[in-house]
Structure formats: C-alpha cells, structure tokens
Design an enzyme around this catalytic site. Structure first.
Site, PDB file in Angstrom:
ATOM      1  N   HIS A 150       0.742  -1.187  -0.029  1.00 46.33           N
ATOM      2  CA  HIS A 150       0.305   0.008  -0.034  1.00 46.33           C
ATOM      3  C   HIS A 150       1.057   1.100  -0.095  1.00 46.33           C
ATOM      4  CE1 HIS A 150       0.172   1.106   4.054  1.00 46.33           C
ATOM      5  NE2 HIS A 150       0.508  -0.236   4.476  1.00 46.33           N
ATOM      6  N   GLU A 168      -4.790   2.103   2.702  1.00 48.64           N
ATOM      7  CA  GLU A 168      -4.822   0.884   3.640  1.00 48.64           C
ATOM      8  C   GLU A 168      -5.227   1.313   5.075  1.00 48.64           C
ATOM      9  OE1 GLU A 168      -3.457  -1.984   6.388  1.00 48.64           O
ATOM     10  OE2 GLU A 168      -2.607  -0.145   6.202  1.00 48.64           O
ATOM     11  N   GLU A 169      -4.590   2.333   5.471  1.00 46.31           N
ATOM     12  CA  GLU A 169      -4.216   2.885   6.869  1.00 46.31           C
ATOM     13  C   GLU A 169      -5.773   3.270   7.517  1.00 46.31           C
ATOM     14  OE1 GLU A 169      -1.979   2.056   8.467  1.00 46.31           O
ATOM     15  OE2 GLU A 169      -0.187   2.265   7.327  1.00 46.31           O
ATOM     16  N   HIS A 198       3.960   3.728  11.994  1.00 46.37           N
ATOM     17  CA  HIS A 198       2.994   4.657  12.214  1.00 46.37           C
ATOM     18  C   HIS A 198       3.857   5.784  13.133  1.00 46.37           C
ATOM     19  CE1 HIS A 198      -0.548   1.789  12.012  1.00 46.37           C
ATOM     20  NE2 HIS A 198       0.241   1.785  10.882  1.00 46.37           N
ATOM     21  N   ASP A 223       3.570  -6.236   3.610  1.00 45.44           N
ATOM     22  CA  ASP A 223       3.451  -5.214   4.557  1.00 45.44           C
ATOM     23  C   ASP A 223       3.690  -5.310   5.750  1.00 45.44           C
ATOM     24  OD1 ASP A 223       2.313  -2.753   5.466  1.00 45.44           O
ATOM     25  OD2 ASP A 223       0.243  -3.306   5.306  1.00 45.44           O
TER      26      ASP A 223
HETATM   27 ZN   LIG Z   1       0.789  -1.129   6.277  1.00 40.49          ZN
END
Ligand SMILES: [Zn+2]
Length: 455
Positions: A275, A321-322, A419, A349
């Site tokens: 992603h 995706e997030e 993140h 991922d």
């Molecule tokens: Zn990811």
C-alpha cells in the site's frame, strides 16, 4: 561504507548462494538459471533502496487525501513507464480525507509539562481552546468497567503494554467508544508498539455506531509509564488536550497498476503489491513504501533481464490501507470478473527487514509447489514457508475468489517504527531490500511461468 563492501563481495556470495539443499525437485531445473539471474541482478545494486529513498525524500508521508500521496502516485506511474512496464494506469478511488491539524497534550497540574502524543487517525478534534480534565488510568477494558462512575468527566488512559498487534490494537480501535459510553471526555492509549525514544505511534480508531464521539490520542510508552507512576503515588493529574483533527469531504485517489503481460496466457494474473498510502508522520518507509518498491522490483527485474513469463505479472500499489481500505475493496470490485483468473496474490506489508521467506495461505498442493519454488531461495536465506499468508489490501480479493495468498516474512523491528515519525528510509538496510526484491521476483516469475497453474 558498508554498501560499497556489499557490492564488492557479491560475486563471492552469489557463487555460494545456489548450492542449495541436495534434494530438490526435478521440474525446478528449468528455473535455476532465471532465478540466479534475478537474484544476481537485484543484489548487484541498491536500486530498490535508492528508489525508496527518493520516494520518501521527495514526497514524505502520504496520508489518503493528501497532495503528497497524489503527487507520489503520479511520480510512481511515470517511473513504471520508464521501467518499461505495460498497461500502467491509475484507477480512481474515492478515499476518506482525515486531517490532523495542530495538536498537543500537556499536564497542567501538578506543574506544566508537555507530553509526546499523536492523535489517532479518524479522531474528532477538541474545542478550539482544548479540553481539560483529570486523568484516570486503566490497564484493560475490565478495569474500565470496574471504575464505574469514576470514568465520568475524565480523560481515560488505557495503559496496556504491547504484546501482539491482534491483542493490543483493540484498545486503539475501540477504546474511545468504550470510554465515551461511560462518560469519559477524551481517550488516550499507550502507543501500540515497542518502547522507543519517546516516540508515539498513531493508527486508526473506529467509533461505534450511535455512541458519543470523543477525541483520542496515543502517548509514548515512556509518558504512559510516567502518568501511571504519578497516579500510583496518589497524585491528582490534570491534563489539557488540544486537537484540530477533522474529516474533509472524500478525496480523489488511485490504485496504481503496472504489468508485464504474459506471453501465452495473459488473462491469468500473478499480483504483487503493497500500500502506497501511509500515516501523516515519518515517510512511510517501513509501512509500506518499502513493501511497494520491492514488489514493483519483481517486474522491473524481469523486464530488465528480458524474462517475460507465460502469465501476466501485475504490480498493484493500493491506496488508503491505513484509514479505510478503500483501495483494497475497489480493486476487488473493479476486477471482480478476472479474480477467478488470479493465480496468486502477494503483498509485502510487514516492513522490509531481513527477509526469511514467505507466509502462504492456500491448498495443500499449492503449498507444496510454493515450498518447492522456495528451495531456489535457499542460498539467500529466504526459503522458509510458514502458515498464514496475506495482508490487508489483498484480503478482500483473496476472500472473494479463494485466491492463494502470499506475504513476505521478515526479521526486524516493524512495531518499533510503524506509524511513527521515525519511519524513514535510514532504518532499512539496502541489502535487505535487494534480497527481498530478488526473492519476490523469483517466486512471482516461477508461478507465472510454470506450465501448470498453481492450484
Ligand atoms: Zn501497512
């Protein structure tokens, strides 16, 4: 300096890399030479790492709806065309457009101290001058229930140490609504990740339908520990939280697709991908720019070496995706008619650290084939096939058409970095990217080339 040494020593490494285990399947013999070439080509340069560095340095983080993501997609499409990929196209996808705005969290009594925080994605904001309340620390949902009326009017901190993503992430996704039902005015979590250098981790929350929505943020593990110690001493801690977070109308985005069309059965497709969106901090290098680049590399390497397999190999860089998974569901819906001819879907991922092999989900006979192909990767240490393949973006398609699913297994500190503002390319070793790209290329090539379809 280590990169230079790596290049000089390649010829030695590669000579030893293909001895492999003694017992290997005969049918694989036709693939030993192309596999060696793909791996040699990948490991003879730092192309993948350089491309990831250019992506992050030029465009930075890439949250859905941001100009950064938009520009990065257009750049990547252009790069794919320069690589010589075919049918390069941006498929339009509407995505949620959440923006963080300015934010802060501070202890205002006793004394004033700023805390290291990041608002959670999809959170609502606070009033313009923030909100103030006393802190209540709990260690579980059961603790929250036991606190009863003491939750009312408080800022609740879920101080739950990270164990596994599956176990800890429900506090991030559901904690705000669970606390709001009991009267909390805001929710904090201990970051879902490993202790780092006072680095908070963002991530998505999900408000329960029909419940009040309160602002929510993550604090660094160190700050969570500090708040816990203060409360344990009997200190009354008062906090002020300010967040401008809000949703704007849905924005235009894309899934980016590029192909190497199959020379005999172009309608049968092997998908590789990752992603392209990320959170709005750091540069989305580990999550998931690296996964995108090493998957894309599989096609670039084949093209460069003139290896055009029987079936089509398609790279898909998914959007959103997030905080929405709209790219994943759009791909499933838009390509529904051809999903039955998706032979295999691969996604990386979990970061591109030292690759160890692949996770696989599919039939026993397909697993046996994948395990045999993996013997070609013995020399580079990426030949271990574990149970459970797949990642979030390929999930909807895989489930809709029961497609064999593959993901990259790595040994590294994904949950230290993802993140966070620290998710930048310098945390990734160029050798790991080259090795991963070579392994993915071999796996995709053989599955796309072998006479019998993977079943
Ligand atoms: Zn990811």
């Amino acid at each position: 300096m280590h990169r230079r040494r790596f290049l000089v020593s390649l010829s030695i490494v590669c000579a030893a890399a293909f001895a492999g285990p003694a017992a290997q399947s005969h049918w694989l013999d036709a693939y030993r030479e192309p596999a060696r070439r793909l791996i040699d080509e990948s490991r003879s340069s730092t192309f993948a790492w350089d491309r990831l560095a250019e992506l992050g340095d030029t465009f930075g983080h890439r949250l859905s709806g941001s100009d950064n993501l938009d520009a990065a997609f257009k750049w990547a499409a252009d790069q794919m065309r320069r690589d010589g990929l075919e049918n390069v196209r941006l498929e339009p996808v509407k995505v949620p457009h959440w923006v963080r705005g300015a934010e802060s969290l501070e202890i205002i009594a006793p004394g004033r101290h700023p805390l290291a925080m990041l608002g959670l994605g999809n959170s609502v904001g606070t009033p313009a001058d923030g909100l103030q309340a006393d802190l209540l620390v709990v260690r579980s949902f059961q603790d929250l229930d036991a606190a009863g009326d003491r939750v009312k009017g408080r800022i609740v901190l879920f101080n739950v140490p990270f164990t596994t993503y599956g176990e800890t992430v429900p506090y991030r996704s559901d904690g705000a609504s669970k606390a709001a039902v009991k009267g909390a005015v805001a929710m904090l979590i201990r970051s879902v990740g490993l202790p780092g250098l006072r680095t908070p981790h963002t991530g998505a929350l999900r408000y329960a339908d029909g419940q009040p929505q309160i602002p929510a943020a993550a604090v660094s593990t160190e700050d969570a520990d500090r708040l816990q110690r203060m409360v344990n001493r009997g200190t009354r801690v008062r906090l002020r939280l300010k967040m401008e977070a809000r949703f704007l109308p849905d924005a235009d985005s894309f899934n980016l697709i590029g192909e190497l069309r199959g020379r005999e059965q172009p309608g049968e497709v092997v998908v590789v991908g990752g992603h392209f969106d990320s959170w709005d901090v750091g540069a989305g290098a580990t999550d998931d720019g690296g996964g995108c680049v090493v998957s894309w590399e599989a096609l670039r390497l084949m093209k460069k070496l003139g290896l055009r397999p029987r079936r089509t190999v398609r790279v898909v860089l998914f959007t959103n995706e997030e905080n929405g998974l709209r790219g994943a569901t759009d791909y499933r819906d838009r390509h529904r008619d051809e999903l039955a001819n998706h032979v295999l879907m691969f996604e990386s991922d979990s970061g591109v650290f030292r690759p160890t092999g692949f996770g696989f989900s599919g039939s026993d006979s397909a697993r046996k084939t994948i395990e045999e192909i993996a013997t070609l990767l013995h020399g580079i240490g990426t030949d271990t096939i574990t149970a459970g393949g797949g990642e979030a973006d390929i999930g909807p398609s895989v489930q809709a058409a029961n497609i064999p699913a593959l993901s990259l297994n790595v040994d590294g500190n994904y949950f230290l970095l993802h993140h966070t503002a620290a998710d930048t390319v310098d945390k990734i070793d160029p050798r790991d990217m080259s090795t991963a790209a070579g392994a993915i290329a071999v796996m995709a090539y053989v599955v796309a080339e072998m006479p019998e379809r993977l079943r």
